[in-house]
Structures are given as structure tokens and as C-alpha cells.
Scaffold this motif. Structure first.
Motif, short mmCIF file in Angstrom:
data_model
loop_
_atom_site.label_atom_id
_atom_site.label_comp_id
_atom_site.label_asym_id
_atom_site.label_seq_id
_atom_site.Cartn_x
_atom_site.Cartn_y
_atom_site.Cartn_z
N ALA A 1 -4.04 10.97 0.92
CA ALA A 1 -4.62 9.71 0.77
C ALA A 1 -5.67 9.48 -0.44
O ALA A 1 -6.30 10.49 -0.99
CB ALA A 1 -5.69 9.32 2.08
N THR B 1 0.13 7.36 5.47
CA THR B 1 -0.31 7.41 4.13
C THR B 1 -2.06 8.06 4.25
O THR B 1 -2.18 8.55 2.91
CB THR B 1 -0.43 5.99 3.37
OG1 THR B 1 -1.04 5.19 4.38
CG2 THR B 1 0.87 5.51 3.11
N ARG B 2 -2.37 8.13 5.14
CA ARG B 2 -3.88 8.47 5.19
C ARG B 2 -4.04 9.90 5.57
O ARG B 2 -4.95 10.43 5.66
CB ARG B 2 -4.79 7.54 6.25
CG ARG B 2 -5.38 6.38 5.86
CD ARG B 2 -4.36 5.22 5.29
NE ARG B 2 -4.93 4.11 4.98
CZ ARG B 2 -4.58 3.01 4.26
NH1 ARG B 2 -3.07 3.15 3.98
NH2 ARG B 2 -5.12 1.86 4.10
N LYS B 3 -2.51 10.45 5.98
CA LYS B 3 -2.62 12.00 6.21
C LYS B 3 -2.22 12.64 5.08
O LYS B 3 -2.41 13.90 4.95
CB LYS B 3 -1.74 11.95 7.44
CG LYS B 3 -2.29 11.71 8.72
CD LYS B 3 -1.57 11.96 9.80
CE LYS B 3 -0.23 11.55 10.22
NZ LYS B 3 0.35 11.86 11.48
N MET C 1 0.89 4.25 -2.91
CA MET C 1 0.76 5.54 -2.61
C MET C 1 1.58 6.37 -3.42
O MET C 1 1.70 7.87 -3.18
CB MET C 1 0.73 5.92 -1.26
CG MET C 1 -0.68 5.22 -0.60
SD MET C 1 -2.32 5.93 -1.43
CE MET C 1 -2.68 4.46 -2.36
N GLU D 1 -9.39 4.46 3.60
CA GLU D 1 -8.52 5.57 3.41
C GLU D 1 -8.67 6.91 4.23
O GLU D 1 -7.86 7.64 4.39
CB GLU D 1 -8.43 6.15 1.82
CG GLU D 1 -9.55 7.00 1.27
CD GLU D 1 -10.86 6.40 1.07
OE1 GLU D 1 -10.86 5.17 1.26
OE2 GLU D 1 -11.66 7.07 0.29
N ASN D 2 -9.88 6.65 4.97
CA ASN D 2 -10.10 7.74 5.87
C ASN D 2 -9.27 7.47 7.21
O ASN D 2 -9.59 6.66 7.78
CB ASN D 2 -11.67 7.79 6.25
CG ASN D 2 -12.16 8.99 7.32
OD1 ASN D 2 -11.91 8.93 8.22
ND2 ASN D 2 -12.74 9.87 6.65
N TYR D 3 -8.70 8.36 7.57
CA TYR D 3 -7.69 8.37 8.86
C TYR D 3 -8.42 8.00 10.17
O TYR D 3 -8.21 7.08 10.68
CB TYR D 3 -6.70 9.57 9.07
CG TYR D 3 -6.04 9.70 10.30
CD1 TYR D 3 -4.49 9.24 10.00
CD2 TYR D 3 -6.47 10.03 11.38
CE1 TYR D 3 -3.83 8.85 11.06
CE2 TYR D 3 -5.64 9.88 12.48
CZ TYR D 3 -4.12 9.59 12.22
OH TYR D 3 -3.39 9.63 13.24
N GLU E 1 0.86 -1.17 0.00
CA GLU E 1 -0.16 0.04 0.03
C GLU E 1 0.78 1.31 -0.03
O GLU E 1 0.55 2.23 -0.69
CB GLU E 1 -0.91 0.02 1.04
CG GLU E 1 -2.13 -0.78 1.21
CD GLU E 1 -3.15 -0.66 2.19
OE1 GLU E 1 -3.60 0.49 2.59
OE2 GLU E 1 -3.26 -1.68 3.08
#
Ligand code: ATP
Ligand code: MN
Length: 479
Positions: free
Chosen positions: A441, A436-438, A217, A411-413, A213
């Protein structure tokens, strides 16, 4: 003179030309005048017939040409007198490279059981069955890379030793250089992993997904193809402790895109096998047919090549977990108590008997199940709006059950952190994954194909121990 491979010899029409072949003797038969040697060099399922004049070579030399011996033959290519091959080799010189003591050699020119051959895995490459499987395995490795490469995916090597235990639940093999006779302890009396090689507890990987993942990204489309280790004590015909997994991960893919790719990928691999492994598949098909004769008519599987084409020519059925549960609940085997694990209703984890029922009996097509209850799936799967199910997908195949497991990723932090806390995943340790979600994303998806499960399907073999050269299973790490 350079050696010609037997696969090329058998395709050759250069009658009268002189060639050299080298290989292992399968059988030798004949009479006082002439001997016929079936020679195989691993390049094809077929043997080359070598014709040797007894008077020319002498009985003493020919007696050493036993099953299992290795020989080199220089000779003249001639049209074959017998059936089953176009050409044969009239020997001019014959040299025994390595003698084989037939009294000790465990591989006799007869049918051995697969169980017995597992005990002599160091020699089983010399059998028709295992050389065919090895060649098909190679072709499939090649096809995996060619499929993804042609789509612009980047192959990523993810770590084999890892400090994250993301999939959880004590299924991992620990990696340590600590002295097991003298384990360092901290003040609390716990094992002090600060003293260990990496300064923390480490394991062999159960999946390359999390690192995959990270790569997706930045590179958008990546895939891994690496060894995977699971210490699950499941002594089944579909589980290995060490297996190979292919894990593509795609930015900007939702679950539908993910399913489309999985279906296209599996069909590509099967088509590749049909196009490039026809001799080996033909052999494996007759092997399977022979084996199936012992089964009851309604338990027999489809003819191998027919089965492969059947998957190619059908669209996979896509339905939700909840729909599948309804079908299973109302199914005959469930009502008659014929499943080992009865389906009571929503929430049940599907066993391979249920998966195979859906594929083989109900739909008679490969099936992709989606939207599983979050409780039975991993923390990273994207939560649906119902807050109950996740965007998971399992691809189910005849004979195998689950061949692919995948999902759209959360993908939502905030949602991801909440799921991690619910499932007791150490949030701090996973800072790199959460980053990676910050930072930019995007929706993304991926899946894992168990390479040996694919090979079970393509070769028609019944036990996963027979589609990897040296299987690792509980209490077994010989060779
Ligand atoms: P199963 O329920 O069959 O044990 P899983 O749900 O643990 O599978 P995943 O974690 O989704 O499987 O792994 C992805 C794929 O890897 C599976 O679809 C399967 O093809 C393969 N796989 C999983 N475990 C094994 C194993 N022990 N040996 C061989 N292949 C495996
Ligand atoms: Mn498993």
C-alpha cells in the motif's frame, strides 16, 4: 471535386480559385437579380455567403434553397463586398441535395428558447449555440487527454456495469435481464439474483474511482474518462442522470499534491479553450450577454471570456471546511435568513448556494475546501489525526459550485475496514479493494471532475441539459 470545409474557406486568401462547399442553408435573401445564401457546414460558427445569380439558376431552383435545405455549391472565391467576412463564393453550379419542407421545419431563422430547442434536440446541432457547444465540448475532451498524456498518465477504461455499491444510498440504476413480470424468488421470498445475468445484483457505475485506485497501485498515475450514472431524483440545472466524469488517481500523492494537480488541470483546460475555441467562445459570450440583460445588475455574471481569464489569473483559495463554516455562519445572507438552508454550524452539508457565496461574494476567487467532517464524506477518504475530519477536497467555482470532488485515500488497512464497518459497507464483497491495502500500500489521492459541470463554466450556459447532446434526466430519455 472535393468539398472544402467552410472554416478553411473563410481563412483562405486564394481569391479566384474554384472550390466546392456543402452544407445547410441558414437563410436566403436577395432580389430579382441576385440571391445571398448563408451556408453553414458545422465546421465553424461563421456562415459562408454564397452569391447566386437568379438568371443563371432560375427562380424554381432557388425557391428550393430554403432554410434547412442542404446544398452543394461549386464556385469562385471572391473578396466579399459586405462586411463581416473577407470572402464570399460566387456560385457557378448549385445543387439541392436535400429539400426541407419549411412549413414543417421547426428551426426558423429567429431566436428560439433553450427549452424549445431541448424538445428538438435532434435538430439543435444546426443552431449556432449548440454547434458552438459541441465544438467546445470536443476541444475539451481532446484537452483532457492531452493534459494527462503529456504527464505520463495512463487512461483506464473502468467498468460501466458493476456489482459494487460503494458510494451507496440507492442512487444507482439497476442492470438486469430478469423478467420483471416473473421475478425468481429464493426460499426467503427475496429476489434471487443468482438467476440474473451476472449471478448477482448489478448496477450502472456511479464512479470509476475504486477500480481506478487498483490501476494506480501498479501504474502510479492513471485517469478514467467515462460515462457515469446516478439515479438521484434531483431535477436541478447541475445534475444529469447520465454524465461524463474524469477521475485521475495518483500513487504517492498527498492532498496538497492532489490540489495542485486539480488547479493545474482546470487552468490548462480553460487556457486550451481560450487558445483553440475563440470564435465559439466569442459567440457564446455575446449570447450570454444578451441573456443577462434580463437580469438585475447585481445578479449578472461576468463577461464569459473575462470570467475564464479571471480563473486563470487567480490562485485558488484553499481553506478548511471548519473555516468556511465560520465564514458562512457570520455571513449576511445567513444572518438575514436569505439562504434556503441556514448554516447552524459545524457538521452542515454545504449546498451550492453556500459554495457560490464563498466563491462569488466572499473570496471572489475559486475555492478549494478541505478537511470535511467524516460523517458527510465517503468511507475511503483518509482520516485525519483528529479522528473527526477526512482529507477531502472540493473545488468550488463561480456559477457552478462544486466542480471537482476528491480526496487523499485511506491506505491503512485497519482504519479503512473500521470506517467501512461504521458506514455499513460490505467488507467481504470489497475484498479486491482491500487487497491493495495489504500488498504494498502507498499513500494515494485522486479526484473527479464532472465534465458537463466544466462545460457549463466554459460555455457560460446556465443549464446542464444544454451542454450534453442528449440529456438524461428524471422522466426524460427522448432521442
Ligand atoms: P453534488 O453534491 O453537486 O451532487 P457530488 O458530491 O455528488 O456532487 P461527487 O460524487 O464528488 O459529486 O462527483 C464528482 C463530480 O462529479 C462532482 O464534483 C460534479 O462535478 C460531478 N457530478 C456529480 N453528480 C453529478 C450529476 N448528477 N450530474 C453531473 N455532474 C455530476
Ligand atoms: Mn450528488
Amino acid at each position: 471535386m472535393r468539398r472544402t470545409k467552410i472554416t478553411d474557406v473563410l481563412k483562405s486568401d486564394a481569391i479566384g480559385s474554384e472550390i466546392v462547399v456543402k452544407g445547410w442553408v441558414r437563410t436566403r435573401r436577395g432580389n430579382k437579380q441576385v440571391n445571398f445564401i448563408a451556408l453553414n457546414d458545422g465546421s465553424t460558427i461563421h456562415n459562408l455567403q454564397v452569391v447566386a445569380d437568379v438568371e443563371v439558376f432560375g427562380e424554381e431552383l432557388l425557391r428550393r434553397v430554403t432554410t434547412g435545405a442542404s446544398i452543394a455549391v461549386r464556385g469562385e472565391l471572391a473578396p466579399s463586398q459586405g462586411t463581416g467576412q473577407n470572402v464570399e463564393l460566387l456560385a457557378r453550379t448549385l445543387e439541392v441535395i436535400g429539400d426541407c419542407d419549411v412549413n414543417e421545419y421547426p428551426l426558423q431563422p429567429k431566436k428560439h428558447s433553450l427549452e424549445f430547442l431541448r424538445e428538438i434536440a435532434h435538430l439543435r446541432f444546426r443552431t449556432n449555440t449548440f454547434s458552438a457547444i459541441a465544438r467546445v465540448r470536443h476541444a475539451m475532451i481532446f484537452a483532457v487527454h492531452s493534459f494527462f498524456s503529456s504527464k505520463g498518465f495512463v487512461n483506464i477504461h473502468t467498468p460501466i456495469i458493476t456489482a459494487s455499491d460503494a458510494e451507496g444510498a440507492g442512487e444507482m440504476f439497476q442492470v438486469t435481464t430478469l423478467d420483471l413480470e416473473n421475478i425468481p424468488r429464493n426460499e426467503e421470498g427475496k429476489i434471487d439474483f443468482k438467476e440474473d445475468f451476472f449471478g448477482k445484483a448489478t448496477n450502472l457505475t456511479v464512479s470509476g474511482q475504486l477500480e481506478g485506485e487498483l490501476a494506480a497501485m501498479g501504474l502510479a498515475d492513471i485517469y478514467t474518462f467515462g460515462p457515469t450514472f446516478r439515479a438521484e431524483n434531483s431535477n436541478t440545472s447541475r445534475h444529469l442522470a447520465e454524465f461524463w466524469m474524469i477521475e485521475p488517481e495518483m500513487a504517492f500523492y498527498d492532498l496538497n499534491d492532489n490540489m495542485d494537480l486539480a488547479e493545474e488541470f482546470l487552468k490548462y483546460l480553460i487556457q486550451y479553450a481560450l487558445d483553440n475555441c475563440s470564435d465559439d467562445l466569442q459567440f457564446l459570450s455575446s449570447r450570454l450577454e444578451e441573456e443577462e440583460k434580463n437580469k438585475k445588475a447585481d445578479e449578472r455574471s461576468m463577461e464569459l471570456i473575462e470570467k475564464l481569464k479571471f480563473v486563470l489569473n487567480n490562485e485558488f483559495i484553499r481553506l478548511t471546511y471548519s473555516e468556511a463554516i465560520e465564514i458562512l455562519k457570520e455571513s449576511k445572507p445567513n444572518k438575514k435568513g436569505q439562504f434556503k438552508y441556514q448554516i447552524e454550524g459545524y457538521g452542515a452539508d454545504l449546498q451550492s448556494e453556500h459554495e457560490r457565496y464563498l466563491v462569488e461574494k466572499h473570496f471572489k476567487k475559486p475555492v478549494i475546501l478541505t478537511d470535511y467532517p467524516k460523517e458527510i464524506k465517503a468511507f475511503y477518504m483518509k482520516l485525519n489525526d483528529d479522528n473527526k475530519t477526512v482529507r477531502a477536497m472540493d473545488v468550488l467555482f463561480p456559477q457552478i459550485g462544486e466542480i471537482i470532488g476528491g480526496s487523499q485515500r485511506e491506505e491503512n488497512y485497519d482504519k479503512l475496514v473500521a470506517r467501512m464497518q461504521e458506514m455499513h459497507i460490505p467488507v467481504e464483497e470489497m475484498w479486491w479493494y482491500l487487497d491493495t491495502r495489504k500488498f504494498g500500500a502507498v499513500p494515494h489521492s485522486g479526484f473527479g471532475l464532472g465534465f458537463e459541470r466544466l462545460l457549463l463554466f466554459v460555455t457560460g450556459m446556465g443549464n446542464i441539459r444544454d451542454v450534453i447532446p442528449f440529456p438524461r434526466t428524471p422522466k426524460n430519455a427522448e432521442f
